[in-house]
Design a protein around this motif. Structure first.
Motif, PDB file in Angstrom:
ATOM      1  N   VAL A  50      48.851  37.770  39.595  1.00 54.28           N
ATOM      2  CA  VAL A  50      47.660  37.169  40.203  1.00 54.28           C
ATOM      3  C   VAL A  50      46.670  36.737  39.112  1.00 54.28           C
ATOM      4  O   VAL A  50      46.050  35.685  39.213  1.00 54.28           O
ATOM      5  N   GLU A  84      43.809  28.668  37.581  1.00 50.42           N
ATOM      6  CA  GLU A  84      42.941  27.948  38.529  1.00 50.42           C
ATOM      7  C   GLU A  84      41.597  27.607  37.882  1.00 50.42           C
ATOM      8  O   GLU A  84      41.066  26.506  38.090  1.00 50.42           O
ATOM      9  N   PHE A 119      41.232  41.228  30.487  1.00 52.89           N
ATOM     10  CA  PHE A 119      41.814  42.101  31.510  1.00 52.89           C
ATOM     11  C   PHE A 119      43.335  41.992  31.516  1.00 52.89           C
ATOM     12  O   PHE A 119      44.048  42.994  31.513  1.00 52.89           O
ATOM     13  N   ARG A 143      44.863  33.073  38.593  1.00 56.11           N
ATOM     14  CA  ARG A 143      43.418  32.810  38.665  1.00 56.11           C
ATOM     15  C   ARG A 143      42.917  32.180  37.372  1.00 56.11           C
ATOM     16  O   ARG A 143      42.048  31.304  37.387  1.00 56.11           O
ATOM     17  N   THR A 157      50.260  43.224  38.870  1.00 53.45           N
ATOM     18  CA  THR A 157      49.150  42.435  39.395  1.00 53.45           C
ATOM     19  C   THR A 157      48.464  41.567  38.332  1.00 53.45           C
ATOM     20  O   THR A 157      48.202  40.392  38.584  1.00 53.45           O
ATOM     21  N   ARG A 168      35.173  37.265  43.030  1.00 51.59           N
ATOM     22  CA  ARG A 168      34.935  36.251  41.991  1.00 51.59           C
ATOM     23  C   ARG A 168      36.163  35.386  41.753  1.00 51.59           C
ATOM     24  O   ARG A 168      36.094  34.346  41.156  1.00 51.59           O
ATOM     25  N   PHE A 169      37.320  35.885  42.193  1.00 47.81           N
ATOM     26  CA  PHE A 169      38.557  35.202  41.829  1.00 47.81           C
ATOM     27  C   PHE A 169      39.200  34.476  43.004  1.00 47.81           C
ATOM     28  O   PHE A 169      40.360  34.104  42.939  1.00 47.81           O
ATOM     29  N   SER A 170      38.453  34.319  44.094  1.00 47.47           N
ATOM     30  CA  SER A 170      39.116  33.729  45.260  1.00 47.47           C
ATOM     31  C   SER A 170      39.690  32.364  44.901  1.00 47.47           C
ATOM     32  O   SER A 170      39.098  31.592  44.161  1.00 47.47           O
ATOM     33  N   GLY A 171      40.856  32.121  45.396  1.00 45.36           N
ATOM     34  CA  GLY A 171      41.551  30.868  45.098  1.00 45.36           C
ATOM     35  C   GLY A 171      42.716  30.712  46.044  1.00 45.36           C
ATOM     36  O   GLY A 171      42.660  31.180  47.185  1.00 45.36           O
ATOM     37  N   GLU A 172      43.786  30.096  45.557  1.00 49.90           N
ATOM     38  CA  GLU A 172      44.944  29.865  46.414  1.00 49.90           C
ATOM     39  C   GLU A 172      45.521  31.191  46.907  1.00 49.90           C
ATOM     40  O   GLU A 172      45.492  32.186  46.207  1.00 49.90           O
ATOM     41  N   THR A 213      38.662  45.227  38.937  1.00 44.95           N
ATOM     42  CA  THR A 213      39.171  43.865  38.769  1.00 44.95           C
ATOM     43  C   THR A 213      40.571  43.745  39.366  1.00 44.95           C
ATOM     44  O   THR A 213      40.914  42.738  39.994  1.00 44.95           O
ATOM     45  N   SER A 250      42.136  38.856  46.295  1.00 43.06           N
ATOM     46  CA  SER A 250      41.994  37.397  46.213  1.00 43.06           C
ATOM     47  C   SER A 250      43.233  36.703  46.756  1.00 43.06           C
ATOM     48  O   SER A 250      43.212  35.524  47.062  1.00 43.06           O
ATOM     49  N   ASP A 251      44.332  37.456  46.871  1.00 41.66           N
ATOM     50  CA  ASP A 251      45.561  36.882  47.420  1.00 41.66           C
ATOM     51  C   ASP A 251      45.973  37.671  48.659  1.00 41.66           C
ATOM     52  O   ASP A 251      47.110  38.067  48.817  1.00 41.66           O
ATOM     53  N   LEU A 293      41.634  41.201  42.290  1.00 47.03           N
ATOM     54  CA  LEU A 293      42.723  40.230  42.183  1.00 47.03           C
ATOM     55  C   LEU A 293      43.686  40.362  43.357  1.00 47.03           C
ATOM     56  O   LEU A 293      44.137  39.367  43.921  1.00 47.03           O
ATOM     57  N   LEU A 294      43.999  41.612  43.738  1.00 49.11           N
ATOM     58  CA  LEU A 294      44.895  41.799  44.880  1.00 49.11           C
ATOM     59  C   LEU A 294      44.279  41.207  46.143  1.00 49.11           C
ATOM     60  O   LEU A 294      44.946  40.542  46.929  1.00 49.11           O
TER      61      LEU A 294
END
Lengths: 593, 391
Positions: free
Chosen positions: A459, A466, A490, A463, A455, B122-126, B85, B92-93, B89-90
Motif C-alpha cells: 500500500v 499516487e 516509513f 500511495r 503493508t 492522509r493517504f486516501s487514494g485508489e 501509519t 486507505s485501501d 495505509l491499511l
C-alpha cells in the motif's frame, strides 16, 4: 587457434540475434562455401557464434580474423557479407568504411574484462572452445587438489562480494554453508535478473554459460553440497537453452554427475525457470518459487545457510559472482583482490544506458569513478548535452548528481550517497530528463512488482506513486514533499524485504539532490525539463516555421492548423501533448515549455 | 532457556521462541493482524514491531527469535507513529463501511483504528474494487475488506492441508483467491472465516442476523464423536452463527458441519415430537421414491443454506417428516415408547432376537451409543447392532 586460420565471429546474443545475427552467420557460411575459401587459400576457415561483447548499440558486430589479425565490423547486415568476404578475405583488404569507429575503442579501451572476458570470444554452445581457454581447470583443481576449507579461504581472501546487489562477502557465505551440518545442502545460482535495463547476467549466461556452471561446481565442493539449481527467468529463453546445452555437455564429459574428475565428488545441476516476478530475485522468494510456492519473501527467522530451500542449508549466489570463481581459483585471490578496492575485490559489470554516447555492457574494476565510467568509457553525454544525474542500482537505486561524479564506485560509496550497487544498472540522465518523473517511473515498477505481502510495500508504494503522479500532473500540494519524505522513510523502515526497503530510494535521492524540481512542479506548476505532459505546452515558433506541413500530417488529433508554406499554429485546447510534432519537425521550430 | 528483558521486565523463555511469544507471555499488549499462534510466522502486517537494543531499525517481534540479554521495547513514540501509519495505509485501501459490516464490533482492524484514533486519512487514494461476488454457498468473500494478512491462506494449507486459496496478482492488486480467481470450491471447513481478522470472510448464513444483543452458549458439536467445542452465538433465542474458542480441546478448529450446518436447529421440518405411522406401506399414497426426496442439486448461484434455518435448509420438500403428513400422526413420548416396546416384544417372540437389528448414530454421544448396544444385546438379545458412520 592457429594464426593462419580464418575465423568469423558473429554475435548471437539476444541483441545480436535481434540485429540479424543468425541471417548474417548463415550468409557467411553460404558465401564462404560458394567461394570455396578453404580450398583456394589452404587455410582452415570457420564461422562461430559468440556471445554478447557489450557494445550492443553497434550491433551487429562481426569479427573477421585473418592470420591472427582481428578486424571488427559494425552494423553488419546480410547483404554486406558478400563484400566483406571478397574484399577482406579474398583480397586481403578490410572494408574500412564498415569497420568499427573510434567509439568502439573508447568503449573497450578502459575496461577490465574478467567476467566478460570470454563473452564474445568463444562459442557458448561449444564446450571444447571453453576448455581450450582453460575451462574446467579451476573445477578440476578444486575437486582433486583442494579441500573445502582451502577453497573457502581463497574466496574469502579474494574479497569477492555478492554481485546481486547487497554485496555480502561470498567467502563468508560459503563458510557458513560449509560449517552447517546436513545430509542435503543446495547451491543455487540466482539468474533472475529483473532490473529494467540490466542484462549483465543474461549476457554471461548466453555468452559464457560454462563459467557459471564451473563456479557452481567449485561452490558445491566448498560447501559439501551435491545438488544445485540455476534459477533463470523464463523470459531469457536463449540463456535457458544455452545453459541447458552446457549442462548436458557437462554430464557427457562427467564435469557434472557422479564422481566428477574421478575425485569421488558428486554434483547434480538443474535449471529452474522462473515465471517472471521481479521479487523472485530476492533469495527467500526465489527458494519458495523453486519449492512450487508463490514467490514471496519469507521473514528471516533462519539464515538461508541454515534453512533455505526445502528447509535445507542453501548457498545462493548471483550469476556474476559464480562466473568470477573459476578465474579466482586459477589466477589467485591476490590478483583478484588487487583489481578492486580495499573493501571489495575484482571488477563489476554495469549496464550503461540512458543519455550516454556509448551505451552497452561494461566491466570495470571496483573503485573506478563515475566520471571515468561515463566520460571515458561511455564517451560522455549523447548530443553533447548537459549531464544531470546517473541512476544506479535499478528501481531500488537512487540518482547521483553531477557534483558527486568523482565518487569511486563500490558498495559503500554508492550507499552513502543514497543509491546502491544493485545488480549494476547505470542510467545516465541529462537536462532533458525530469527527476520527479524518473522517480515516478521507478516507483511504478516497484509497485507493480511488489509481492503484496507486507503493508508498507503493497500500500505504501502505491500511495507514494499516487503522490508522485499528483505532482507530475500539476496537482501537487504544498505539503507533498514532506509527505513523500515521511512515507519514504516509513517504507524503508518497515518493509519486510529488500525490495520494499529500497523501493523509496529513487524518491529519497531525487528529493535530496533535486528538491528544486519538485518545488517547481508543485508551486509553479512547471516541469523544468519539459517532460511531464500535463505541465507543458507545445507551440510553433512562427517566424521560423517553413509551413512544410510535416507536423500537421502526423498530428493524431488535428490540433495543428495552417496553410502550406505559411507558419502553422497548434491549438492548445485540442493538443494532447503527444510530442509527435516535436519529433518530426526538421527545423526545430516546435517549442516545449 | 533464554532470558531477556522486555519493557524492563525480565522473562525466561524456551530457546527458539519468538520475541512476540515472550511479549504475549508477559501479557504486554501489542497489536498484530497477521499473527496466529498455531501458524508459521508471516511478518506481513508489520504491526508487532519492537525496538531491540543494538538494532538500528524496528524489528517485527513475530519473526525474531529470542536471544540472551536481549533488551526489547514494545512501545515508544516512534514505534506508535509507525504503527499508526501502517493502520492508516491499511484503512486507505479499505471500504470503511463498518456501519453495515457483519464483523463490526468483532473486527481487529476496526479496534486498531479506534485505539489509534484514525478518523481522516492522509493517504486516501485508489481502492481495490471487486464487483463479482463469490458464488460459493457458505463463505462470503468480500475481498475489498481483505488486508492480506494471509492467515486464511496459511490455515488452509498448514492446518487443513487443503490449499484452496493463495495470494494472486502482484503489487496493489494482490488478492487472495482460489485458483484462476474462480469461485471458492473447497470443503468449506470455514477455518479461513474463523481466523479472518476483518469482515473479508464471513459466513453467508450470518448475513443480517444482527450484531448486538448476542449471547454466547458453549456446547459440544453433535455431528460426530470428535466432540468439538462449539460456541453458539444466539440472538433472540435464535442461533445466528457458530464459532469455537481456541482454549478448547479442538483449539478453535471446526469442520464444515460444525461451522455451517446448524440450519436444522430452527428448521420447521425438524422433528420435535414422536410420530407414529398410521398408514401401512402397502396403502401408502407415496411411492418409495417420493418418500425419499433427493437432496437439492448443488446450484452455485443460490446457497441452500443461505436461505436460513427457517426456510428448511437441506431438508428438501419431504412430506414424510412433516407432522401434518398423512402417513404419520403426532403422539406423546409415553405412547411412542409403549408402542415400540410392544412391537419389539411381539417380533422377538414370533421371529426370534436375531430378526431385529439396531442402527445407532455418530451424532449420539459415547454414552448413548454404549447404552444402545447394551440395550440391543442385553434386552433384545442380539449382536445385530451397527452404526451409521460405517456406511
Amino acid at each position: 587457434m592457429n594464426n593462419s586460420d580464418i575465423q568469423i565471429k558473429v554475435c548471437t546474443g539476444t541483441g545480436g540475434i535481434a540485429a540479424g545475427g543468425e541471417e548474417v552467420l548463415s550468409s557467411f557460411k553460404r558465401i564462404l562455401s560458394i567461394a570455396n575459401i578453404e580450398a583456394s587459400f589452404q587455410k582452415k576457415c570457420s564461422t562461430h557464434k559468440v556471445g554478447c561483447r557489450g557494445f550492443c548499440a553497434k550491433d551487429l558486430l562481426v569479427d573477421v580474423i585473418v592470420d591472427g589479425a582481428k578486424t571488427t565490423y559494425q552494423y553488419v547486415k546480410p547483404d554486406m557479407v558478400e563484400r566483406i568476404v571478397f574484399e577482406h578475405i579474398v583480397h586481403g583488404i578490410p572494408v574500412t568504411e564498415w569497420q568499427v569507429d573510434e567509439d568502439f575503442h573508447t568503449f573497450h579501451g578502459k575496461q577490465t574484462k574478467v567476467v566478460l572476458s570470454k563473452c564474445g570470444e568463444i562459442d557458448p554452445e561449444d564446450i571444447d572452445a571453453y576448455i581450450t581457454l582453460g575451462g574446467y581447470e579451476a573445477a578440476r583443481k578444486a575437486l582433486t587438489l583442494m579441500s573445502p576449507e582451502e577453497i573457502v579461504e581463497v574466496v574469502k581472501s579474494s574479497n569477492l562480494r555478492g554481485r546481486g546487489g547487497a554485496g555480502f562477502p561470498t567467502g563468508l557465505k560459503w563458510d557458513l554453508g560449509l560449517k552447517i551440518k546436513s545430509d542435503i545442502k543446495y547451491v543455487i545460482c540466482n539468474g533472475d535478473e529483473g532490473d529494467p535495463g540490466a542484462f549483465m547476467d543474461r549476457s554471461v549466461m548466453e555468452g559464457d554459460p560454462h563459467s557459471v556452471i564451473e563456479g557452481m561446481i567449485i561452490c558445491a565442493k566448498a560447501t559439501r553440497s551435491h545438488h544445485g539449481y540455476i534459477y533463470v527467468r523464463a523470459e531469457y529463453p536463449l540463456a535457458v537453452k544455452r545453459l541447458q546445452l552446457a549442462i548436458d555437455k557437462c554430464y557427457e564429459k562427467n564435469f557434472l554427475g557422479k564422481n566428477i574428475f574421478g575425485s569421488g565428488f558428486d554434483f547434480d545441476l538443474k535449471i529452474f525457470k522462473g515465471a517472471g516476478a521481479f521479487v523472485c530475485g530476492e533469495a527467500t522468494a526465489l527458494m519458495r518459487s523453486i519449492e512450487g510456492k508463490r514467490g514471496m519473501p519469507t521473514p528471516k527467522l533462519w539464515r538461508s545457510a541454515e534453512k533455505g530451500l526445502w528447509d535445507k542449508p542453501t548457498v545462493l549466489n548471483n550469476v556474476e559472482t559464480f562466473a568470477n570463481i573459476p578465474r579466482i581459483l586459477l589466477k589467485g585471490a591476490d590478483w583478484f583482490r588487487d583489481l578492486g578496492t580495499e573493501r571489495s575485490g575484482g571488477t563489476k559489470v554495469f549496464a550503461l544506458t540512458g543519455k550516454v554516447k556509448n551505451a552497452g555492457l561494461i566491466e570495470v574494476p571496483l573503485g573506478m569513478t563515475l566520471r571515468k565510467i561515463i566520460y571515458d568509457i561511455g564517451g560522455g553525454i549523447e548530443g553533447d548535452g548537459k549531464f544531470k544525474a546517473v541512476q544506479t542500482g535499478g528501481p531500488s537505486g537512487g540518482c547521483i548528481p553531477a557534483e558527486m561524479l568523482d565518487i569511486e564506485v563500490d558498495y559503500e560509496n554508492l550507499a552513502e550517497v543514497g543509491s546502491m550497487m544493485g545488480s549494476g544498472g547505470m542510467v545516465v540522465l541529462d537536462a532533458t530528463d525530469c527527476m520527479v518523473n524518473t522517480a515516478r517511473f521507478f516507483l511504478e515498477f516497484s509497485q507493480a512488482e511488489s509481492c503484496g505481502k507486507c503493508t508498507p510495500c503493497r500500500v505504501g508504494t502505491k500511495r507514494l506513486l499516487e503522490i508522485l503522479e499528483r505532482v507530475t500532473s500539476g496537482k501537487g500540494k504544498e505539503a507533498d514533499i514532506e509527505l513523500l519524505e515521511e512515507l519514504s522513510h516509513f517504507i524503508r523502515t518497515m518493509s519486510l524485504c529488500g525490495l520494499g526497503m529500497a523501493a523509496p530510494n529513487p524518491v529519497f535521492s531525487t528529493i535530496k539532490y533535486f528538491r528544486d524540481e519538485y518545488e517547481a512542479h508543485i508551486r509553479d506548476k512547471r516541469c523544468p525539463a519539459a517532460v511531464c505532459r500535463d505541465l507543458i505546452t507545445y507551440s510553433i515558433l512562427e517566424e521560423a516555421c517553413t509551413g512544410c506541413g510535416a507536423c500537421k500530417r502526423v498530428c493524431p488529433v488535428d490540433a495543428i492548423r495552417g496553410t502550406r508554406k505559411m507558419p502553422h499554429r497548434i491549438d492548445p485546447i485540442v493538443c494532447v501533448k503527444c510530442g509527435t510534432c516535436f519529433d518530426v519537425c526538421k527545423f526545430k521550430t516546435i517549442m516545449k515549455s | 532457556m533464554v532470558t531477556l528483558t522486555i519493557d524492563g521486565q525480565k522473562i525466561t523463555i524456551r530457546k527458539r521462541s519468538t520475541v512476540l511469544d515472550a511479549i504475549k507471555r508477559l501479557d504486554i499488549p501489542i497489536p498484530t493482524l497477521c499473527h496466529h499462534p498455531e501458524l508459521t510466522p508471516f511478518g506481513g502486517c508489520r504491526l508487532c514491531i519492537v525496538e531491540i537494543k543494538g538494532s538500528s531499525r524496528p524489528i517485527t517481534a513475530c519473526t525474531t527469535f529470542v536471544r540472551d540479554d536481549m533488551e526489547v521495547i514494545t512501545s515508544s513514540p516512534q514505534l506508535e507513529k509507525l504503527r499508526k501509519t501502517t493502520i492508516e495505509l491499511l484503512l486507505s485501501d479499505h471500504p470503511n463501511d463498518c456501519m453495515i459490516c457483519e464483523r463490526a464490533g468483532d473486527c481487529k482492524l476496526q479496534e486498531l483504528a479506534y485505539f489509534y484514533g484514525i478518523k481522516e486519512n492522509r493517504f486516501s487514494g485508489e481502492r481495490r474494487v471487486y464487483k463479482n461476488r463469490d458464488g460459493n454457498p457458505f463463505v462470503e468473500r468480500d475481498m475489498e475488506k481483505c488486508i492480506l494478512c494471509g492467515q486464511c491462506v496459511r490455515i488452509c494449507d498448514e492446518i487443513q492441508g487443503v490449499g484452496a486459496i493463495d495470494f494472486a496478482y502482484r503489487g496493489f492488486r494482490t488478492k487472495i483467491c482460489p485458483p484462476y480467481d474462480k469461485d471458492l470450491n473447497c470443503e468449506f471447513c470455514g477455518q479461513c472465516v474463523a481466523v479472518c481478522p476483518t469482515g473479508a470472510l464471513t459466513g453467508k448464513m450470518w448475513a443480517l442476523k444482527g450484531r448486538q444483543e448476542l449471547n454466547e452458549v458453549d456446547t459440544i458439536c453433535p455431528y460426530c464423536g470428535c466432540g468439538c467445542n462449539l460456541t453458539l452465538v444466539v440472538r433472540r433465542n435464535e442461533v445466528i452463527r457458530v464459532t469455537s474458542k481456541t482454549d478448547t480441546i479442538n483449539e478453535g478448529w471446526l469442520c464444515l458441519k460444525g461451522s455451517f450446518a446448524y440450519g436444522f436447529i430452527h428448521s420447521p421440518e425438524r422433528l420435535t415430537k414422536p410420530l407414529i405411522r398410521v398408514t401401512t406401506k402397502e396403502h401408502s399414497a407415496f411411492s418409495v421414491q417420493q418418500a425419499n426426496p433427493t437432496l437439492p442439486s448443488f446450484d452455485p448461484s443460490v446457497s441452500p443454506l443461505a436461505k436460513g434455518g427457517t426456510e428448511g435448509g437441506w431438508g428438501g420438500d419431504s412430506k414424510l417428516q412433516t407432522p401434518n403428513s398423512e402417513l404419520f400422526r403426532e403422539t406423546s413420548w409415553d405412547e411412542a415408547l409403549d408402542f415400540i416396546a410392544k412391537r419389539l416384544k411381539e417380533i422377538k417372540e414370533k421371529y426370534g432376537s436375531d430378526s431385529i437389528g439396531g442402527l445407532s448414530s455418530a451424532r449420539c454421544t459415547n454414552e448413548e451409543n454404549y447404552l444402545f448396544q447394551k440395550f440391543m444385546r442385553a434386552v433384545i438379545g442380539t449382536n445385530n447392532v451397527d452404526h451409521c458412520a460405517r456406511y
